[in-house]
Design an enzyme around this catalytic site. Structure first.
Site, PDB file in Angstrom:
ATOM      1  N   TYR B 177      -7.443  13.590  29.935  1.00 12.57           N
ATOM      2  CA  TYR B 177      -7.474  12.780  28.715  1.00 12.57           C
ATOM      3  C   TYR B 177      -7.510  13.684  27.500  1.00 12.57           C
ATOM      4  O   TYR B 177      -7.828  14.866  27.590  1.00 12.57           O
ATOM      5  CB  TYR B 177      -8.679  11.829  28.716  1.00 12.57           C
ATOM      6  CG  TYR B 177     -10.003  12.523  28.495  1.00 12.57           C
ATOM      7  CD1 TYR B 177     -10.743  13.008  29.557  1.00 12.57           C
ATOM      8  CD2 TYR B 177     -10.515  12.689  27.205  1.00 12.57           C
ATOM      9  CE1 TYR B 177     -11.951  13.644  29.372  1.00 12.57           C
ATOM     10  CE2 TYR B 177     -11.726  13.327  27.006  1.00 12.57           C
ATOM     11  CZ  TYR B 177     -12.443  13.813  28.089  1.00 12.57           C
ATOM     12  OH  TYR B 177     -13.632  14.436  27.894  1.00 12.57           O
ATOM     13  N   CYS B 178      -7.182  13.078  26.330  1.00  9.33           N
ATOM     14  CA  CYS B 178      -7.310  13.823  25.085  1.00  9.33           C
ATOM     15  C   CYS B 178      -7.891  12.862  24.053  1.00  9.33           C
ATOM     16  O   CYS B 178      -8.838  12.140  24.347  1.00  9.33           O
ATOM     17  CB  CYS B 178      -6.002  14.460  24.657  1.00  9.33           C
ATOM     18  SG  CYS B 178      -4.600  13.334  24.674  1.00  9.33           S
ATOM     19  N   ARG B 179      -7.344  12.835  22.842  1.00  8.18           N
ATOM     20  CA  ARG B 179      -8.030  12.072  21.793  1.00  8.18           C
ATOM     21  C   ARG B 179      -7.869  10.578  21.946  1.00  8.18           C
ATOM     22  O   ARG B 179      -8.838   9.835  22.014  1.00  8.18           O
ATOM     23  CB  ARG B 179      -7.503  12.477  20.424  1.00  8.18           C
ATOM     24  CG  ARG B 179      -7.829  13.915  20.101  1.00  8.18           C
ATOM     25  CD  ARG B 179      -7.115  14.361  18.843  1.00  8.18           C
ATOM     26  NE  ARG B 179      -7.082  15.806  18.799  1.00  8.18           N
ATOM     27  CZ  ARG B 179      -6.012  16.522  18.505  1.00  8.18           C
ATOM     28  NH1 ARG B 179      -4.873  15.913  18.226  1.00  8.18           N
ATOM     29  NH2 ARG B 179      -6.077  17.826  18.490  1.00  8.18           N
TER      30      ARG B 179
END
Lengths: 220, 220
Positions: B177-179
């Site tokens: 995942y990221c932002r």
DNA sequence: AAAACATTCAATTGATTCTTTGAATGAAAA
DNA sequence: TTTTCATTCAAAGAATCAATTGAATGTTTT
């Protein structure tokens, strides 16, 4: 895509952001939005823009990612984007803050009574420090003081000066300094101190000159 | 001067600075000067500008305080100004950096093969975490990770992914995942991991959504 | 479905800004 | 002093941008 192309693409993207920030109305909108989510109509009111004009600027801001929108009933609400917008605004504000304390070539000296303030050179100061009691007063911000100051200097930022007069000696000389020859903080400080009857003078070329001369610097 | 006047004066001074940064050639000059003192002629060469044009831009930069000059023989050398110029440039660069990892509405998805990457929703993830072994992978920067991440997530910034493949499990699923939904980092990460034969999927709406849902967040 | 409403779009006009050209400074070398 | 050279200035055309107007869009309310 070549390296050069990428570089120049980044450069022009950055320039776009700069241009977006290069308009007082847009900055005003952005700072207003930073204080809370608002509709276009409200933003127009608050910034004194026609609705169509505000809308246009808001979309400019949105294209740059500075703001985002959501719909609530028949209104569209604008809020800050989720990138480091505030960090950027803060850096800008801090730069402006710094600029405003510099004596520009065209700034009228009369506002800051430079000529009425007695200056003292670095050499004179060094002699004084050997001979007699002198209180060194650093009127820059706490951050700047922390990054380096004249040894033994007391730090009272200009804004706090009036409320902290008690920390200063009545009996001997005070030498106030700030960044450099074009920094106006110490001029205002000495003016204020003299008005209160204290014996204050200004170090002419400030901290930058002291450090440039290779003299010792204290940090926190 | 009234309060309102001062405010709008600061606003327009700030806008002037923005406008100065809102020109790719000027940014280029500024970044070049940041690497060392240079003459006008050299700066013109390095940025591909005519001398007259470079000079004009340089003076624009000087009026904004971003650069200063000194004379050396028959040349005029430009260096950075002594305000927080680098801090401002850094903030700008960081903002651009952030922007470039966001999927803009008009960005071609084909560059980042969004459609080829399998997504997983927050609810699906929560179920999985209860049932079986899942490695959570945070591919944002260390700074962002430090400010808050999903509990138990491993942090490997996208740039380091290739060199740190050994830290990832071969036997069970990885969820990267990221932002948020528009952040491209995890898309690229999953594409890379799948290409290496690992079993990886992407958390669809990222960290922002997780936090917004009120789920627990771990900090360093 | 129609009316009311907030916002956005499109087109025009006027104002700024950028680049180029050639001339003007002003310091150093001859 | 005169010449040379780097830089700056000034003017003009081309390009870009901002504000205004009125129409279009897309929601909600009637």
């Amino acid at each position: 895509m070549t390296d050069h192309d990428i570089q120049s693409q980044i450069l022009s993207e950055t320039a776009n952001l700069g241009r977006t920030l290069g308009q007082a109305h847009r900055l005003n909108l952005l700072e207003t939005i930073a204080q809370g989510e608002r509709s276009v109509e409200r933003l127009g009111e608050l910034t004194g823009l026609s609705i169509a004009n505000a809308s246009q600027h808001l979309q400019h801001l949105r294209r740059a990612g500075f703001v985002q929108t959501r719909r609530d009933g028949k209104r569209v609400l604008y809020r800050l984007g989720d990138g480091p917008v505030l960090e950027l605004l803060t850096a800008l504000r801090q730069y402006v803050e710094h600029q405003r304390t510099e004596i520009g070539a065209f700034v009228d000296d009369s506002r800051h009574q430079l000529n009425r303030v007695e200056g003292i050179s670095r050499h004179q100061l060094l002699k004084r420090l050997e001979q007699e009691a002198v209180t060194l007063l650093d009127v820059r911000s706490e951050e700047e003081y922390a990054l380096g100051h004249l040894p033994g200097a007391l730090n009272i930022p200009l804004e706090e000066l009036e409320s902290r007069l008690a920390e200063l000696p009545l009996d001997h000389e005070i030498v106030a300094y700030c960044r450099g020859p074009y920094c106006v903080l110490s001029v205002d400080a000495v003016t204020a101190l003299c008005a209160k009857g204290l014996n204050a003078r200004r170090l002419e070329r400030g901290f930058l000159d002291w450090r440039a001369a290779g003299l010792s610097v204290e940090t926190l």
